[in-house]
Scaffold this motif. Structure first.
Motif, PDB file in Angstrom:
ATOM      1  N   SER A  98       0.838  -1.204   0.000  1.00 52.26           N
ATOM      2  CA  SER A  98       0.000   0.000   0.000  1.00 52.26           C
ATOM      3  C   SER A  98       0.871   1.252   0.000  1.00 52.26           C
ATOM      4  O   SER A  98       0.621   2.211  -0.734  1.00 52.26           O
ATOM      5  CB  SER A  98      -0.914  -0.014   1.223  1.00 52.26           C
ATOM      6  N   HIS A  99       1.925   1.230   0.819  1.00 55.59           N
ATOM      7  CA  HIS A  99       2.814   2.398   0.861  1.00 55.59           C
ATOM      8  C   HIS A  99       3.619   2.528  -0.437  1.00 55.59           C
ATOM      9  O   HIS A  99       3.817   3.640  -0.931  1.00 55.59           O
ATOM     10  CB  HIS A  99       3.742   2.339   2.070  1.00 55.59           C
ATOM     11  N   ILE A 100       4.048   1.406  -0.983  1.00 52.89           N
ATOM     12  CA  ILE A 100       4.751   1.445  -2.267  1.00 52.89           C
ATOM     13  C   ILE A 100       3.815   2.041  -3.333  1.00 52.89           C
ATOM     14  O   ILE A 100       4.239   2.857  -4.161  1.00 52.89           O
ATOM     15  CB  ILE A 100       5.233   0.031  -2.682  1.00 52.89           C
ATOM     16  N   GLY A 101       2.544   1.682  -3.285  1.00 55.75           N
ATOM     17  CA  GLY A 101       1.572   2.245  -4.224  1.00 55.75           C
ATOM     18  C   GLY A 101       1.406   3.747  -4.047  1.00 55.75           C
ATOM     19  O   GLY A 101       1.260   4.489  -5.020  1.00 55.75           O
ATOM     20  N   ALA A 102       1.459   4.221  -2.796  1.00 54.51           N
ATOM     21  CA  ALA A 102       1.364   5.664  -2.541  1.00 54.51           C
ATOM     22  C   ALA A 102       2.566   6.398  -3.127  1.00 54.51           C
ATOM     23  O   ALA A 102       2.431   7.492  -3.692  1.00 54.51           O
ATOM     24  CB  ALA A 102       1.250   5.925  -1.042  1.00 54.51           C
ATOM     25  N   ILE A 103       3.729   5.781  -3.004  1.00 53.56           N
ATOM     26  CA  ILE A 103       4.939   6.380  -3.588  1.00 53.56           C
ATOM     27  C   ILE A 103       4.807   6.439  -5.107  1.00 53.56           C
ATOM     28  O   ILE A 103       5.104   7.462  -5.739  1.00 53.56           O
ATOM     29  CB  ILE A 103       6.196   5.581  -3.169  1.00 53.56           C
ATOM     30  N   ASP A 104       4.336   5.343  -5.696  1.00 57.42           N
ATOM     31  CA  ASP A 104       4.147   5.312  -7.152  1.00 57.42           C
ATOM     32  C   ASP A 104       3.136   6.365  -7.606  1.00 57.42           C
ATOM     33  O   ASP A 104       3.332   7.026  -8.622  1.00 57.42           O
ATOM     34  CB  ASP A 104       3.693   3.929  -7.610  1.00 57.42           C
ATOM     35  N   LEU A 105       2.071   6.522  -6.851  1.00 57.61           N
ATOM     36  CA  LEU A 105       1.057   7.518  -7.202  1.00 57.61           C
ATOM     37  C   LEU A 105       1.646   8.926  -7.150  1.00 57.61           C
ATOM     38  O   LEU A 105       1.381   9.750  -8.039  1.00 57.61           O
ATOM     39  CB  LEU A 105      -0.150   7.406  -6.273  1.00 57.61           C
ATOM     40  N   ALA A 106       2.441   9.196  -6.121  1.00 59.82           N
ATOM     41  CA  ALA A 106       3.071  10.516  -6.016  1.00 59.82           C
ATOM     42  C   ALA A 106       3.967  10.778  -7.226  1.00 59.82           C
ATOM     43  O   ALA A 106       3.997  11.894  -7.754  1.00 59.82           O
ATOM     44  CB  ALA A 106       3.869  10.611  -4.720  1.00 59.82           C
ATOM     45  N   GLN A 165      12.947   6.277  -6.077  1.00 57.07           N
ATOM     46  CA  GLN A 165      13.895   5.201  -5.824  1.00 57.07           C
ATOM     47  C   GLN A 165      14.444   5.271  -4.394  1.00 57.07           C
ATOM     48  O   GLN A 165      14.617   4.246  -3.735  1.00 57.07           O
ATOM     49  CB  GLN A 165      15.037   5.237  -6.844  1.00 57.07           C
ATOM     50  N   ALA A 166      14.704   6.496  -3.904  1.00 52.72           N
ATOM     51  CA  ALA A 166      15.192   6.662  -2.531  1.00 52.72           C
ATOM     52  C   ALA A 166      14.141   6.203  -1.526  1.00 52.72           C
ATOM     53  O   ALA A 166      14.467   5.549  -0.515  1.00 52.72           O
ATOM     54  CB  ALA A 166      15.573   8.119  -2.283  1.00 52.72           C
ATOM     55  N   LEU A 167      12.871   6.515  -1.797  1.00 52.30           N
ATOM     56  CA  LEU A 167      11.799   6.079  -0.896  1.00 52.30           C
ATOM     57  C   LEU A 167      11.629   4.565  -0.928  1.00 52.30           C
ATOM     58  O   LEU A 167      11.330   3.944   0.095  1.00 52.30           O
ATOM     59  CB  LEU A 167      10.488   6.782  -1.257  1.00 52.30           C
ATOM     60  N   TYR A 168      11.818   3.957  -2.102  1.00 55.63           N
ATOM     61  CA  TYR A 168      11.793   2.493  -2.196  1.00 55.63           C
ATOM     62  C   TYR A 168      12.869   1.888  -1.297  1.00 55.63           C
ATOM     63  O   TYR A 168      12.630   0.914  -0.586  1.00 55.63           O
ATOM     64  CB  TYR A 168      12.055   2.042  -3.630  1.00 55.63           C
ATOM     65  N   GLU A 169      14.086   2.462  -1.350  1.00 55.88           N
ATOM     66  CA  GLU A 169      15.196   1.952  -0.546  1.00 55.88           C
ATOM     67  C   GLU A 169      14.920   2.093   0.944  1.00 55.88           C
ATOM     68  O   GLU A 169      15.313   1.230   1.733  1.00 55.88           O
ATOM     69  CB  GLU A 169      16.497   2.652  -0.935  1.00 55.88           C
ATOM     70  N   GLU A 170      14.239   3.186   1.351  1.00 56.14           N
ATOM     71  CA  GLU A 170      13.875   3.360   2.760  1.00 56.14           C
ATOM     72  C   GLU A 170      12.893   2.284   3.209  1.00 56.14           C
ATOM     73  O   GLU A 170      12.925   1.858   4.359  1.00 56.14           O
ATOM     74  CB  GLU A 170      13.245   4.742   2.978  1.00 56.14           C
ATOM     75  N   MET A 171      12.026   1.853   2.308  1.00 63.94           N
ATOM     76  CA  MET A 171      11.025   0.845   2.648  1.00 63.94           C
ATOM     77  C   MET A 171      11.570  -0.578   2.591  1.00 63.94           C
ATOM     78  O   MET A 171      10.982  -1.490   3.171  1.00 63.94           O
ATOM     79  CB  MET A 171       9.813   0.954   1.713  1.00 63.94           C
ATOM     80  N   GLN A 172      12.683  -0.804   1.903  1.00 56.88           N
ATOM     81  CA  GLN A 172      13.215  -2.156   1.688  1.00 56.88           C
ATOM     82  C   GLN A 172      13.415  -2.934   2.991  1.00 56.88           C
ATOM     83  O   GLN A 172      13.040  -4.098   3.061  1.00 56.88           O
ATOM     84  CB  GLN A 172      14.514  -2.075   0.875  1.00 56.88           C
ATOM     85  N   PRO A 173      13.978  -2.333   4.056  1.00 51.20           N
ATOM     86  CA  PRO A 173      14.152  -3.103   5.304  1.00 51.20           C
ATOM     87  C   PRO A 173      12.818  -3.516   5.944  1.00 51.20           C
ATOM     88  O   PRO A 173      12.778  -4.445   6.745  1.00 51.20           O
ATOM     89  CB  PRO A 173      14.905  -2.146   6.229  1.00 51.20           C
ATOM     90  N   LEU A 174      11.740  -2.829   5.614  1.00 52.54           N
ATOM     91  CA  LEU A 174      10.441  -3.142   6.201  1.00 52.54           C
ATOM     92  C   LEU A 174       9.673  -4.203   5.427  1.00 52.54           C
ATOM     93  O   LEU A 174       8.633  -4.652   5.886  1.00 52.54           O
ATOM     94  CB  LEU A 174       9.582  -1.870   6.280  1.00 52.54           C
TER      95      LEU A 174
END
Length: 189
Positions: free
Chosen positions: A146-154, A166-175
């Motif tokens: 859901s959060h990845i989708g929000a990033i994509d929408l933005a 891409q930076a936000l994707y990397e922040e989410m990777q550990p989660l």
């Protein structure tokens, strides 16, 4: 304030505090009432209000019993101020909060400041739900995607750049939780 218009605090016939707006000549329009409450008297009238409309038989002419009451010239409007988490002056039930979200408790005044603020708040909520020990694996995955989708929408809306995405994707990777098929982060466990 416009000439011929007055605003004052009073009590109605049930001793409920109200605000009375009077216009000596002509009728008060809804836009005019809103402008008075927003801008006049150094914005001291700002707030949320209930407008009580009299649509009774007396306003139709009725059976003649109300003919004894002569309306003064001009117009008068009574407004009841309503604040969040207080009771409604009309129905006496509680109102929803006006200043914060009833679901998550986040203040609405803080939201909408910037896309980064919103994405950060959404990431915190997603992280909290992903780390919840009581959450199921499917629920954790749903929060992550859901959060990845929000990033994509933005990114699709053009409010963040591809580099920021891409930076936000990397922040989410550990989660990222383990997939239901036994893999984690795209690889074998």
């Amino acid at each position: 304030m416009k000439r011929g218009i007055t605003v004052e605090r009073k009590y109605d016939h049930n001793d409920i505090p109200c605000i009375v707006i009077k216009k000596k000549r002509g009728k008060l329009a809804l836009d005019e009432i809103q402008d008075i409450l927003r801008f006049e008297d150094y914005q001291q009238w700002n707030g949320q209000y209930v407008l009580f409309l009299n649509c009774s038989e007396a306003t139709l002419g009725g059976n003649g019993c109300w003919d004894l009451l002569d309306e003064p010239p001009g117009d008068t409007v009574m407004l009841y101020e309503v604040a969040g988490n207080e009771e409604c002056p009309v129905c006496r039930s509680n109102l929803p909060p006006f200043s914060y979200c009833p679901s998550c408790g986040m203040p609405w005044s803080d939201s909408g400041k910037s896309v980064e603020t919103l994405l950060s708040s959404m990431r915190q909520e997603a992280a909290r739900n992903i780390r919840d020990p009581k959450a199921s694996g499917a629920s954790r995955l749903a929060w992550y995607w859901s959060h990845i989708g929000a990033i994509d929408l933005a990114r699709q809306m053009g409010v963040i750049t591809e580099d920021r995405r891409q930076a936000l994707y990397e922040e989410m990777q550990p989660l990222k939780p383990a997939d239901t098929d036994g893999t984690m982060n795209g690889g074998a466990v």
